[in-house]
Design an enzyme around this catalytic site. Structure first.
Site, short mmCIF file in Angstrom:
data_model
loop_
_atom_site.label_atom_id
_atom_site.label_comp_id
_atom_site.label_asym_id
_atom_site.label_seq_id
_atom_site.Cartn_x
_atom_site.Cartn_y
_atom_site.Cartn_z
N GLU A 146 -40.47 43.95 2.47
CA GLU A 146 -41.52 42.91 2.49
C GLU A 146 -42.79 43.34 1.75
O GLU A 146 -43.90 42.97 2.10
CB GLU A 146 -41.85 42.53 3.93
CG GLU A 146 -40.65 42.03 4.73
CD GLU A 146 -40.03 40.76 4.15
OE1 GLU A 146 -40.80 39.87 3.75
OE2 GLU A 146 -38.80 40.65 4.13
N LEU A 147 -42.60 44.15 0.71
CA LEU A 147 -43.69 44.66 -0.13
C LEU A 147 -44.73 45.45 0.66
O LEU A 147 -45.90 45.52 0.26
CB LEU A 147 -44.37 43.53 -0.93
CG LEU A 147 -43.50 42.76 -1.92
CD1 LEU A 147 -44.36 41.87 -2.81
CD2 LEU A 147 -42.64 43.67 -2.77
#
Length: 429
Positions: A146-147
């Protein structure tokens, strides 16, 4: 020159079934096989196959000038193998064009960097081996779950030999700067970081079919103008989004596939624009400034932090408990329990437990297979309790065997000693 860098997240979790308290000790089958199969089939038909065909067509139509990248989680790959090998083959076909880059990540789409560096490294290595096996690539750029990103993570990724990482371009970390340049992570010597342009990315991923949006409908000509306006004020426009944007989140009836079909030609109609993969962007452009992020950021929710997974007591307790058994699961669990434990680290389980309200809460509810965050927590903890019981039972058996073995060795030694003594006693005859 300015480049468009397309990156797509491809991920599917193994969802937990409605595992009740009364299942503990009675059933060791935790996953919702039916839901996992049905969701995979739905997304495969609506998104993965159609979009992969379109991407392959665009690569051929533009003679390799259209270039893209993917980060595919290990749990998604396992479901492709199990339920939809045709989807897996379609990604292999894309890899064989030479125009597609596959990024590294944690195998189970986990939060392991925050809780266990040893487990984080194990999963990254396992994921890299999977990418090599299926796509014949050794990943050079990293994408965390999710970065999720900060300086410490960037330094660790650099120590593992990666040359770049992709992450969210958080406005309050940029402090008025544009995300449309390559940056150097604070504390790193060689690695570069590519920042998501969230406005241009989310125009496609979230706002494309929003009739209440002032810019609806989004046409290729309109989007092309926004992209070309970056000329002279940026070298890379990083468009990062969920792959399910195409056909699943934005239905085919919205015109999303027609938009995608005409976008590359429209972008490249400007002589100073092209498409590059993350590695190509990193090789082509120097780092123009330092991106300094002390606290963890992500691309989730309005806060762009870890609150999507770690904002309430249910989330914090469940994730603390799952990592608390790491040492024992690796020493005594064997491949079977290790695999279960790995899947229980998947970030989606904790995402489903989020109790946020308003728009962010609606997004969490959309993805969750449960009626409430409390159900997600209850089923997860019931599963954990059964797994913990299995692990304790194995530890007892292993230690019991060790005790028996120790006694056997001691008895064998005693017998050997007595035989030696008998040999040494002179014969009375």
């Amino acid at each position: 020159m300015s480049s468009i860098c397309f990156y797509f997240q491809v991920h599917q979790p193994f969802r937990i079934r409605n595992y009740s308290f009364f299942d503990i000790g009675q059933s060791h089958f935790y996953e919702d096989e039916r839901a996992n199969r049905e969701i995979m089939n739905k997304v495969a038909d609506k998104c993965y196959l159609k979009t992969n065909r379109k991407m392959l067509e665009l690569i051929k139509r533009h003679e390799g000038k259209f270039r893209i990248s993917y980060s595919i989680s290990g749990t998604a790959m396992e479901q492709f193998e199990k339920y939809r090998p045709d989807v897996l083959q379609s990604f292999i076909d894309l890899a064989e064009t030479g125009c597609v880059e596959f990024l590294a990540e944690t195998y189970s789409h986990s939060l392991s960097f925050i809780f266990s560096r040893e487990e984080f490294k194990r999963q990254v290595e396992k994921h890299g081996a999977m990418i090599k096996k299926y796509f014949n690539q050794v990943p050079k750029v990293f994408r965390n779950t999710e970065l999720i990103y900060n300086n410490e993570l960037a330094a660790y990724i650099e120590s593992l030999g990666y040359k770049g990482q992709v992450c969210e371009g958080v406005d309050w970390k940029l402090n008025g700067r544009t995300p449309n340049y390559v940056y150097r992570p604070a504390g790193c010597n060689t690695m570069k970081v590519l920042l998501k342009n969230h406005r241009l990315s989310d125009d496609i991923a979230f706002r494309f079919s929003d009739r209440g949006w002032a810019e609806w409908p989004l046409t290729v000509d309109k989007y092309k103008q926004w992209v070309h306006a970056v000329a002279g004020n940026g070298e890379t426009i990083n468009l990062f989004m969920d792959y399910e944007t195409f056909g699943e989140h934005q239905w085919e009836s919205t015109g999303i596939f027609e938009f995608l079909d005409h976008l590359p030609a429209a972008v490249m109609s400007h002589p100073d624009f092209d498409f590059k993969t993350p590695s190509e962007v990193i090789d082509a452009y120097p780092a123009r400034d330092v991106y300094d992020v002390h606290d963890f950021t992500s691309w989730a929710d309005t806060e762009r932090d870890l609150s999507a997974w770690l904002s309430n007591s249910m989330q914090n307790e469940s994730i603390r408990r799952i990592y608390s058994i790491e040492k024992d699961i690796k020493e005594y669990g064997g491949p079977e329990l290790l695999n279960v434990w790995e899947r229980l680290q998947t970030s989606d389980h904790f995402y489903y437990m989020c109790t946020k309200f308003w728009n962010d809460g609606d997004v969490h509810k959309y993805f969750s297979p449960y009626d409430s965050p409390y159900d997600a927590y209850m089923y997860y903890m019931n599963v954990f309790s059964d797994l913990e019981c299995q692990l304790k039972d194995r530890i007892k058996k292993v230690k019991a065997k060790a005790v028996v073995r120790k006694v056997e060795i001691e008895m064998a030694g005693e017998r050997t000693r007595k035989k030696r003594q008998l040999r040494e006693v002179p014969s009375l005859l």
